[in-house]
Scaffold this active site. Sequence first.
Site, PDB file in Angstrom:
ATOM      1  N   ALA A 162       0.994  -1.233   0.049  1.00 28.01           N
ATOM      2  CA  ALA A 162      -0.020   0.008   0.042  1.00 28.01           C
ATOM      3  C   ALA A 162       0.901   1.275   0.021  1.00 28.01           C
ATOM      4  CB  ALA A 162      -0.866  -0.066   1.239  1.00 28.01           C
TER       5      ALA A 162
ATOM      6  N   GLY B 113      -0.181  -5.620  -0.211  1.00 25.35           N
ATOM      7  CA  GLY B 113      -0.574  -5.751  -1.584  1.00 25.35           C
ATOM      8  C   GLY B 113       0.520  -6.298  -2.543  1.00 25.35           C
TER       9      GLY B 113
ATOM     10  N   GLU C 174       0.009  -9.851  -2.650  1.00 29.54           N
ATOM     11  CA  GLU C 174      -1.288 -10.247  -3.325  1.00 29.54           C
ATOM     12  C   GLU C 174      -1.263 -10.069  -4.779  1.00 29.54           C
ATOM     13  OE1 GLU C 174      -4.808  -9.057   0.074  1.00 29.54           O
ATOM     14  OE2 GLU C 174      -3.313  -7.273  -0.708  1.00 29.54           O
TER      15      GLU C 174
ATOM     16  N   GLU D 237      -0.647  -7.174   6.713  1.00 28.86           N
ATOM     17  CA  GLU D 237      -1.722  -6.427   7.237  1.00 28.86           C
ATOM     18  C   GLU D 237      -2.255  -6.265   8.594  1.00 28.86           C
ATOM     19  OE1 GLU D 237      -2.045  -7.194   2.645  1.00 28.86           O
ATOM     20  OE2 GLU D 237      -1.872  -8.239   4.503  1.00 28.86           O
TER      21      GLU D 237
END
Length: 332
Positions: free
Chosen positions: A134, A179, A182, A202
């Site tokens: 992020a 992310g 991900e 996270e």
Amino acid sequence: MTSLLRRVPGPSGPSWRCLGAILRGTHIRTSHLIQREGARMLAGVGIPLAAYSRAHRRWQHTEAAGRAEVDLRRLEEGDDGIVEVMMCQHKARNALGHVFVSQMRELVSTLSDDSSVRVVVFRSLVPRVFCAGADLKERALMNNSESDLFVHGLRSLMTQIASLPMPTIAAVDGVALGGGLELALACDLRTAAYSAQMGLIETTRGLLPGAGGSQRLPRTVGIALAKELIFTGKRVGGQAALEMGLVNRAVEQNQTGDAAYREALSLAREILPQAPVAVRMAKEALNKGIEVDITSGMAIERMCYAQVIPTRDRQEGMAAFIEKRPPRYTGE
């Protein structure tokens, strides 16, 4: 942004760079890109753009015009059919900010309809970083509603990557956190350097994986191990990632810092000679079949198999076998 697609020699050829300089002075400016792609992204997931406007205006004032944060290159010669998605946001370490996500969405959309692309390799041009996750500076400017909407769009991007019809490979040569991991999980295959660091961290930030990680990680490494990794926010290196099945291949890092990319390219070259339609249909059968019961999976396999029977490539494969020669597939 189809103008970003360019043909250059393979990795042994001349050096290349992001196309920020080419984009400067053209009609594709970052502020326009934000407006167009922001509307498309939010409309694609059923979200009105008005709800995004306040944070969107802040980004417009803070992002420099004409900067390419994601670029494409098509390989040539013996590697024709391999396309690289190159992440090149050095300042923010490929953080998933608004401009980065918008440009990535545009390029992935371009690839999805390109039948000449046989394998896509996602790599980073930022040393020791794949994707840092992020963009916390941007997130700090968002209120709760804006943050939720942005992550919803980010989740949609990862699904878009996962839905590409051709095989995709993430080359993790450095940090892939939150992310960033991900994004790698949205790819079909992953290679990593032993020195890479990966993790869905996270929970250490008071969050949980929100761009598909809570769903894709257990499908990759199993539910128990995924729970351990997510609950603890643990980071793992390339060797551990290989042992748990998080990556397909892991290698020692080299002096140029791109060992995982080189391994990804080697893997792509193993896929490249195979019949393109058959490979795409195999991906569809695997992806759809894993989500259903075995009986339904068999029906999916039959439908996918039916797609390859009438192809010229199937006839070529049979002929090559009988004639004892390498097949020459054309993707038809």
